[in-house]
Design an enzyme around this catalytic site. Structure first.
Site, PDB file in Angstrom:
ATOM      1  N   GLY A 127      45.094 -43.405  66.619  1.00 57.53           N
ATOM      2  CA  GLY A 127      46.501 -43.064  66.460  1.00 57.53           C
ATOM      3  C   GLY A 127      46.654 -41.586  66.759  1.00 57.53           C
ATOM      4  O   GLY A 127      45.942 -40.764  66.168  1.00 57.53           O
ATOM      5  N   GLY A 156      40.839 -39.352  73.438  1.00 61.54           N
ATOM      6  CA  GLY A 156      41.065 -38.468  72.304  1.00 61.54           C
ATOM      7  C   GLY A 156      41.154 -37.001  72.630  1.00 61.54           C
ATOM      8  O   GLY A 156      41.385 -36.175  71.734  1.00 61.54           O
ATOM      9  N   ALA A 157      40.989 -36.628  73.910  1.00 62.84           N
ATOM     10  CA  ALA A 157      40.960 -35.206  74.253  1.00 62.84           C
ATOM     11  C   ALA A 157      42.317 -34.542  74.040  1.00 62.84           C
ATOM     12  O   ALA A 157      42.386 -33.394  73.598  1.00 62.84           O
ATOM     13  CB  ALA A 157      40.498 -35.028  75.692  1.00 62.84           C
ATOM     14  N   GLY A 158      43.401 -35.252  74.362  1.00 58.69           N
ATOM     15  CA  GLY A 158      44.726 -34.649  74.205  1.00 58.69           C
ATOM     16  C   GLY A 158      45.061 -34.358  72.757  1.00 58.69           C
ATOM     17  O   GLY A 158      45.612 -33.296  72.435  1.00 58.69           O
ATOM     18  N   ASP A 159      44.732 -35.296  71.875  1.00 65.98           N
ATOM     19  CA  ASP A 159      44.977 -35.077  70.443  1.00 65.98           C
ATOM     20  C   ASP A 159      44.114 -33.936  69.918  1.00 65.98           C
ATOM     21  O   ASP A 159      44.572 -33.110  69.119  1.00 65.98           O
ATOM     22  CB  ASP A 159      44.672 -36.348  69.657  1.00 65.98           C
ATOM     23  CG  ASP A 159      45.488 -37.538  70.123  1.00 65.98           C
ATOM     24  OD1 ASP A 159      46.614 -37.328  70.622  1.00 65.98           O
ATOM     25  OD2 ASP A 159      45.001 -38.674  70.005  1.00 65.98           O
TER      26      ASP A 159
END
Length: 350
Positions: free
Chosen positions: A48, A267-270
């Site tokens: 999420g 998950g890199a952007g989060d």
């Protein structure tokens, strides 16, 4: 550049550094490569955008809260327990007795390839029923930063109304951070691009990928994106492996990304948002805010799954303080967050 007001720990009214509001789902990751039709078994994880940011910031030493809804089911239990285990305050997560917790399955391949598959089972989920009436707005606003994403308003009309309420101008509003995070498979309505532009324009700090801005708004390049989003005091345009550009009221600053040996491009952007927010909370210079974003993203890229342990703050601070030449030589691979000597060697030899 905007910096949120002081608060380094929970106070009497429950104020935290960062509140993240949005849906988290139980994620099923394949144990072997291949099509979803052929994968024999899956491992369970959590996923999420907003809860990822909250967990990463908590692991980095900040106080965080996740606001959401989950079903009164085993998957809801797992999400609350797993996110809470990072040190995130989950007291404002409501349980819905009538709606299920969302889940999704994905293949092991890179999300950027045509072979990547994602199967969402989130329609009618508990989180999609979030609304102004059933959300603890006081808990959502009791942070130095309120972090939102463009995923939440896609879930339902009530969710859109909730995000509009939280981004509306008001006295003593926390700094509102908004990650555009466009998901075309979730929001198929024709007004999606205009709504995302509206919501981003109401935020104080906006994260958007250069590629997604072109896909959603047909905008090419950081300057065109800034021209379309003049309202936010801080606009961060992520430019993939090249780096990122941040616009504030005074200037534009570009910082290249370090070379990363990618394990999984999820998950890199989060993680980037978490790193930038962490440095913002600490009132670091703009260059270092971008570098901390890159370092957190590199932690996610060099580990499987959406969440990865961040580097120790002293380790990240030392790398972020490198001169431009040494930063340009930096190469990060699996295990770099734990192996300080390896990161030092990469700087010297790359």
């Amino acid at each position: 550049m905007t910096t949120p007001g002081p608060c380094n720990a929970l106070d009497a009214v429950g104020t935290v550094d960062v509140v993240s509001l949005g849906e988290s789902m139980v994620t099923f990751l394949p144990t072997t490569p291949g099509r979803l039709a052929d994968v024999p078994s899956f491992d369970r994880a959590i996923g999420g955008a907003e809860s990822n940011v909250a967990c990463t910031l908590a692991a980095a030493g900040h106080t965080t809260r996740w606001v959401s809804r989950v079903g009164s089911d085993g998957f809801g239990d797992h999400l609350v327990e797993a996110i809470g285990s990072y040190g995130v305050d989950v007291g404002a997560v409501h349980r819905d007795p009538d709606r299920p917790t969302g889940i999704y399955f994905r293949t092991a391949g890179d999300r950027a390839t045509d072979a990547h598959e994602v199967a969402y089972y989130r329609a009618g989920s508990a989180a999609s029923a979030m609304s102004v009436a059933n959300t603890d707005l006081e808990a959502a606003r009791a942070g130095r930063v309120l972090h939102l994403s463009g995923i939440t308003p896609m879930l339902s009309d009530d969710c859109l109304a909730l995000v509009r309420e939280l981004t509306a101008p008001r006295a003593e509003r926390p700094l509102v951070s908004f990650d555009v995070n466009h998901r075309p498979t979730v929001w198929r309505k024709a007004d999606g691009p205009s709504v995302l532009l509206e919501l981003a324009g109401r935020a104080d700090l906006v994260f958007v990928g250069e590629d997604e801005a072109e896909e959603v708004w047909a905008l090419r390049g950081p300057e065109a994106i800034r021209a379309a989003l003049p309202g936010p005091e801080v606009l961060v345009v992520k430019q993939g492996g090249r780096g990122a550009t941040v616009f504030d009221r005074q200037d534009a600053t570009f910082v290249p990304a370090p070379t990363v040996d990618v394990v999984a491009a999820v998950g890199a952007g989060d993680a980037f948002a978490a790193g930038f927010l962490s440095a913002t909370l600490r009132e670091l210079p703009v260059r270092d805010r971008l570098r901390h974003g890159h370092l957190m993203a590199a932690a996610a890229l060099t580990a499987p799954g959406d969440l990865a342990p961040p580097p120790a703050r002293t380790h990240a601070d030392r790398l972020a303080a490198l001169d431009d030449e040494a930063w340009g030589r930096l190469r990060l691979g699996p295990g770099w967050t734990k192996d300080v000597a390896r990161a030092d060697e990469e700087v010297r030899t790359s």
